[in-house]
Design a protein around this motif. Structure first.
Motif, PDB file in Angstrom:
ATOM      1  N   ARG A 102       0.689  -1.464   0.013  1.00  7.72           N
ATOM      2  CA  ARG A 102      -0.232  -0.414  -0.027  1.00  7.72           C
ATOM      3  C   ARG A 102       0.853   1.039  -0.057  1.00  7.72           C
ATOM      4  O   ARG A 102       0.551   2.154  -0.456  1.00  7.72           O
ATOM      5  N   TYR A 103       2.184   1.633   0.652  1.00  6.91           N
ATOM      6  CA  TYR A 103       2.861   2.074   1.003  1.00  6.91           C
ATOM      7  C   TYR A 103       2.685   2.522  -0.336  1.00  6.91           C
ATOM      8  O   TYR A 103       3.808   3.770  -1.188  1.00  6.91           O
ATOM      9  N   ALA A 104       3.774   1.654  -0.955  1.00  9.13           N
ATOM     10  CA  ALA A 104       4.232   1.848  -2.651  1.00  9.13           C
ATOM     11  C   ALA A 104       3.911   2.479  -3.299  1.00  9.13           C
ATOM     12  O   ALA A 104       3.610   3.062  -4.363  1.00  9.13           O
ATOM     13  N   VAL A 105       2.348   1.633  -3.397  1.00 11.04           N
ATOM     14  CA  VAL A 105       0.678   2.739  -4.145  1.00 11.04           C
ATOM     15  C   VAL A 105       1.243   3.987  -4.281  1.00 11.04           C
ATOM     16  O   VAL A 105       0.864   4.859  -4.512  1.00 11.04           O
ATOM     17  N   GLU A 106       1.075   4.285  -2.176  1.00 12.76           N
ATOM     18  CA  GLU A 106       0.792   5.624  -2.281  1.00 12.76           C
ATOM     19  C   GLU A 106       1.645   6.882  -2.628  1.00 12.76           C
ATOM     20  O   GLU A 106       1.184   7.803  -2.922  1.00 12.76           O
ATOM     21  N   LEU A 107       3.545   5.336  -2.508  1.00  9.03           N
ATOM     22  CA  LEU A 107       4.559   6.662  -3.211  1.00  9.03           C
ATOM     23  C   LEU A 107       3.991   7.138  -4.829  1.00  9.03           C
ATOM     24  O   LEU A 107       5.469   7.622  -5.048  1.00  9.03           O
ATOM     25  N   GLY A 108       3.379   5.774  -5.688  1.00 11.33           N
ATOM     26  CA  GLY A 108       3.626   5.944  -6.638  1.00 11.33           C
ATOM     27  C   GLY A 108       4.551   4.958  -7.472  1.00 11.33           C
ATOM     28  O   GLY A 108       5.166   5.208  -8.679  1.00 11.33           O
ATOM     29  N   LEU A 109       5.091   4.259  -6.952  1.00 16.08           N
ATOM     30  CA  LEU A 109       6.080   3.584  -7.248  1.00 16.08           C
ATOM     31  C   LEU A 109       5.797   2.334  -8.532  1.00 16.08           C
ATOM     32  O   LEU A 109       3.957   1.746  -8.147  1.00 16.08           O
ATOM     33  N   ASP A 110       6.215   1.708  -9.186  1.00 17.91           N
ATOM     34  CA  ASP A 110       5.642   0.472  -9.849  1.00 17.91           C
ATOM     35  C   ASP A 110       5.526  -0.579  -8.752  1.00 17.91           C
ATOM     36  O   ASP A 110       6.731  -0.867  -8.378  1.00 17.91           O
ATOM     37  N   VAL A 111       4.928  -1.051  -8.342  1.00 20.15           N
ATOM     38  CA  VAL A 111       4.417  -2.361  -7.745  1.00 20.15           C
ATOM     39  C   VAL A 111       5.074  -3.112  -7.958  1.00 20.15           C
ATOM     40  O   VAL A 111       5.700  -4.434  -7.591  1.00 20.15           O
TER      41      VAL A 111
END
Length: 168
Positions: A102-111
């Motif tokens: 969820r944090y990766a999504v929040e930061l706009g990372l390529d999950v």
């Protein structure tokens, strides 16, 4: 303490500034406290401090520490180490796998990349490098352990104590 390698270590601040290195654990409440105090010092001395963070997950007592360190390193591969670093400390009680994603999504990372990287050998080797450098110093036995300009800091890690040590 092993010298910083700007190509590998996570460092922020001015190159000419006094250097604080923290060996920390994202699940450790004392590392979280040190994180907050170091941020206060950075705000007080914006021109005169560099800060580096090295991983030292205490896996025997913190079951999510290694996964959190791996998440920070996976974020680093997408140039978002410091953003993930802050999220992990601010949300220290939520470090399950779903939380990290969820944090990766929040930061706009390529999950998809994030998930592959955080369980991959490169990220785990990077965390192991930090742990081994802490052990090799002979000084890092717990978290947080701070070094100021390469010398272990034995005083408190509240902002006032750190400011005093940096002034000396």
């Amino acid at each position: 303490m092993e010298p910083l390698d700007d190509a590998v270590d996570h460092v922020r601040g001015r190159p000419a500034g006094r250097l604080i290195v923290e060996y920390g654990d994202y699940e450790c409440p004392y590392s979280r406290q040190a994180f907050r105090e170091i941020e206060r010092v950075e705000r007080r001395l914006p021109e005169g401090i560099r800060f580096a963070f090295r991983h030292f997950p205490l896996t025997e007592i913190h079951p999510h520490a290694l996964a959190a360190a791996a998440a920070a390193e996976a974020a680093a591969l997408q140039d978002r180490f410091w953003d993930m670093h802050e999220l992990l400390f601010h949300r220290q009680k939520a470090l399950e796998d779903d939380d990290l994603r969820r944090y990766a999504v929040e930061l706009g990372l390529d999950v998809v990349q994030f998930d592959g990287d955080r369980t991959g050998p490169g990220v785990l080797e990077r965390v192991r490098r930090d742990v081994e450098s802490g052990v090799a110093s002979g000084e890092v036995r717990g978290t947080p352990t701070l070094f100021i300009d390469g010398v272990v800091h034995l005083g408190g890690y509240d902002a006032a104590a750190l400011l005093e040590a940096l002034a000396g």
